[in-house]
Design an enzyme around this catalytic site. Sequence first.
Site, PDB file in Angstrom:
ATOM      1  NE  ARG A   1      19.959 -30.158 -52.676  1.00 13.30           N
ATOM      2  CZ  ARG A   1      19.648 -30.671 -51.779  1.00 13.30           C
ATOM      3  NH1 ARG A   1      19.801 -30.163 -50.570  1.00 13.30           N
ATOM      4  NH2 ARG A   1      18.934 -31.753 -51.791  1.00 13.30           N
TER       5      ARG A   1
ATOM      6  NE  ARG B   1      13.014 -38.546 -45.860  1.00  8.11           N
ATOM      7  CZ  ARG B   1      14.082 -37.831 -46.384  1.00  8.11           C
ATOM      8  NH1 ARG B   1      14.924 -37.664 -45.634  1.00  8.11           N
ATOM      9  NH2 ARG B   1      13.815 -37.596 -47.404  1.00  8.11           N
TER      10      ARG B   1
ATOM     11  NE  ARG C   1      11.651 -34.762 -47.270  1.00 13.92           N
ATOM     12  CZ  ARG C   1      13.109 -34.396 -47.337  1.00 13.92           C
ATOM     13  NH1 ARG C   1      13.719 -34.273 -46.294  1.00 13.92           N
ATOM     14  NH2 ARG C   1      13.742 -34.163 -48.715  1.00 13.92           N
TER      15      ARG C   1
ATOM     16  CE  LYS D   1      21.895 -34.141 -47.589  1.00 12.45           C
ATOM     17  NZ  LYS D   1      21.420 -34.986 -48.435  1.00 12.45           N
TER      18      LYS D   1
HETATM   19  P1  AP5 Z   1      18.378 -38.671 -43.825  1.00 11.73           P
HETATM   20  O1  AP5 Z   1      19.074 -38.524 -42.757  1.00 11.73           O
HETATM   21  O2  AP5 Z   1      16.896 -38.116 -43.796  1.00 11.73           O
HETATM   22  O3  AP5 Z   1      19.035 -38.406 -45.408  1.00 11.73           O
HETATM   23  P2  AP5 Z   1      19.260 -37.093 -45.835  1.00 11.73           P
HETATM   24  O4  AP5 Z   1      20.701 -37.148 -46.297  1.00 11.73           O
HETATM   25  O5  AP5 Z   1      19.117 -35.845 -44.685  1.00 11.73           O
HETATM   26  O6  AP5 Z   1      18.298 -37.101 -47.123  1.00 11.73           O
HETATM   27  P3  AP5 Z   1      17.154 -35.874 -47.371  1.00 11.73           P
HETATM   28  O7  AP5 Z   1      16.132 -36.313 -48.087  1.00 11.73           O
HETATM   29  O8  AP5 Z   1      16.891 -34.977 -46.713  1.00 11.73           O
HETATM   30  O9  AP5 Z   1      18.124 -35.101 -48.482  1.00 11.73           O
HETATM   31  P4  AP5 Z   1      17.947 -34.198 -49.548  1.00 11.73           P
HETATM   32  O10 AP5 Z   1      19.110 -33.651 -49.894  1.00 11.73           O
HETATM   33  O11 AP5 Z   1      17.101 -34.604 -50.907  1.00 11.73           O
HETATM   34  O12 AP5 Z   1      16.628 -33.072 -48.942  1.00 11.73           O
HETATM   35  P5  AP5 Z   1      16.576 -31.945 -48.407  1.00 11.73           P
HETATM   36  O13 AP5 Z   1      15.722 -31.634 -47.391  1.00 11.73           O
HETATM   37  O14 AP5 Z   1      18.010 -31.290 -48.104  1.00 11.73           O
HETATM   38  O15 AP5 Z   1      17.977 -40.473 -43.968  1.00 11.73           O
HETATM   39  C1  AP5 Z   1      16.989 -40.809 -45.138  1.00 11.73           C
HETATM   40  C2  AP5 Z   1      16.486 -42.264 -44.567  1.00 11.73           C
HETATM   41  O16 AP5 Z   1      17.450 -43.116 -44.506  1.00 11.73           O
HETATM   42  C3  AP5 Z   1      15.603 -42.212 -43.241  1.00 11.73           C
HETATM   43  O17 AP5 Z   1      14.507 -42.874 -43.231  1.00 11.73           O
HETATM   44  C4  AP5 Z   1      16.778 -42.635 -42.133  1.00 11.73           C
HETATM   45  O18 AP5 Z   1      16.149 -42.973 -41.044  1.00 11.73           O
HETATM   46  C5  AP5 Z   1      17.505 -43.672 -42.997  1.00 11.73           C
HETATM   47  N1  AP5 Z   1      18.758 -43.956 -42.560  1.00 11.73           N
HETATM   48  C6  AP5 Z   1      19.828 -42.860 -42.197  1.00 11.73           C
HETATM   49  N2  AP5 Z   1      20.879 -43.150 -42.130  1.00 11.73           N
HETATM   50  C7  AP5 Z   1      21.006 -44.854 -42.470  1.00 11.73           C
HETATM   51  C8  AP5 Z   1      21.991 -45.618 -42.443  1.00 11.73           C
HETATM   52  N3  AP5 Z   1      23.252 -45.476 -41.900  1.00 11.73           N
HETATM   53  N4  AP5 Z   1      21.193 -47.064 -42.458  1.00 11.73           N
HETATM   54  C9  AP5 Z   1      20.040 -47.211 -42.844  1.00 11.73           C
HETATM   55  N5  AP5 Z   1      19.327 -46.195 -43.165  1.00 11.73           N
HETATM   56  C10 AP5 Z   1      19.533 -45.043 -42.665  1.00 11.73           C
HETATM   57  O19 AP5 Z   1      16.228 -30.930 -49.666  1.00 11.73           O
HETATM   58  C11 AP5 Z   1      14.797 -30.945 -49.984  1.00 11.73           C
HETATM   59  C12 AP5 Z   1      14.560 -30.074 -51.305  1.00 11.73           C
HETATM   60  O20 AP5 Z   1      14.868 -28.903 -50.896  1.00 11.73           O
HETATM   61  C13 AP5 Z   1      15.527 -30.129 -52.344  1.00 11.73           C
HETATM   62  O21 AP5 Z   1      15.114 -31.289 -53.295  1.00 11.73           O
HETATM   63  C14 AP5 Z   1      15.146 -28.900 -53.090  1.00 11.73           C
HETATM   64  O22 AP5 Z   1      14.386 -28.761 -53.960  1.00 11.73           O
HETATM   65  C15 AP5 Z   1      15.326 -27.964 -51.665  1.00 11.73           C
HETATM   66  N6  AP5 Z   1      16.874 -27.521 -51.453  1.00 11.73           N
HETATM   67  C16 AP5 Z   1      17.344 -27.871 -50.221  1.00 11.73           C
HETATM   68  N7  AP5 Z   1      18.466 -27.371 -50.176  1.00 11.73           N
HETATM   69  C17 AP5 Z   1      18.629 -26.778 -51.178  1.00 11.73           C
HETATM   70  C18 AP5 Z   1      19.826 -25.804 -51.866  1.00 11.73           C
HETATM   71  N8  AP5 Z   1      20.910 -25.700 -51.038  1.00 11.73           N
HETATM   72  N9  AP5 Z   1      19.526 -25.124 -53.102  1.00 11.73           N
HETATM   73  C19 AP5 Z   1      18.637 -25.564 -53.837  1.00 11.73           C
HETATM   74  N10 AP5 Z   1      17.588 -26.137 -53.267  1.00 11.73           N
HETATM   75  C20 AP5 Z   1      17.700 -26.840 -51.995  1.00 11.73           C
HETATM   76 MG    MG Z   2      17.710 -34.202 -44.857  1.00 11.59          MG
END
Ligand code: AP5
Ligand code: MG
Length: 207
Positions: free
Chosen positions: A86, A120, A153, A15
């Site tokens: 989410r 990552r 992270r 994402k």
């Molecule tokens: P990346 O692009 O970083 O993936 P992502 O989908 O953004 O993954 P996240 O870990 O950021 O998602 P998340 O939903 O867990 O975390 P968030 O920060 O939203 O890609 C991942 C890796 O793969 C990278 O190394 C990249 O280089 C590689 N990659 C990408 N595309 C690729 C491809 N095509 N092929 C190969 N490799 C590839 O949330 C974190 C925390 O915040 C949550 O756990 C929660 O506690 C809180 N939070 C956030 N939003 C909410 C909400 N709405 N409600 C409640 N709590 C929330």
């Molecule tokens: Mg992300």
Amino acid sequence: MGKRILLLGAPGAGKGTQSKQLAEKYDIEHVTTGDALRANKDMETEYGTPRSFMEKGELVPDAVVNEIVRAALEDADGYVLDGYPRNLSQAEYLTEITDLDAVLYLKVAESELVERLTGRRVCSECGTNFHVKFNQPEEEGVCDECGSELAQRDDDTEETVRERLSVFEENTAPVIEHYRDEGVLVEIDGEQTPDEVFDDIAATIES
Ligand code: AP5
Ligand code: MG
Ligand code: ZN
């Protein structure tokens, strides 16, 4: 008016990687609750700090994230929304505050997600994502974009990754089904290369 894009997907689905490019291409805001919460990890709320939830891989309470999204969307002329909604109650709130032009789901198998997340590396300054295997920086540990140091992270340890994936299955998979039932969900094969994924997304948005 700028496009309003919702990008759904499990932790590690890509994402953030795709949103960054989409925001540039369509000149829209990248609205991401994850980054917003990471920037305010120790903010005191009546529920505790975001950190206390995030380090365990749990969801931060709806009231906190709903307000972040409301304020961000209010100021945006077009956006790509990443990491929200989410759960079904967040999805309901989103429906109240905005319309969407596209709802995309980046689909990636669970085994692949674990490898992506534990490998990552993120730039500590500009937030650009890298991966020790799939997306290596030119120089190990250094950001290609700005030259700053790359870090892992806090929530990318194997144990927390497993918890995040189970929280996704329980809370966020129903959100995806909700948009599928409404007939608006477009599924994108997230296991292609990042450029191929981007081309599929752009083709969907422009069709
Ligand atoms: P990346 O692009 O970083 O993936 P992502 O989908 O953004 O993954 P996240 O870990 O950021 O998602 P998340 O939903 O867990 O975390 P968030 O920060 O939203 O890609 C991942 C890796 O793969 C990278 O190394 C990249 O280089 C590689 N990659 C990408 N595309 C690729 C491809 N095509 N092929 C190969 N490799 C590839 O949330 C974190 C925390 O915040 C949550 O756990 C929660 O506690 C809180 N939070 C956030 N939003 C909410 C909400 N709405 N409600 C409640 N709590 C929330
Ligand atoms: Mg992300
Ligand atoms: Zn950087």
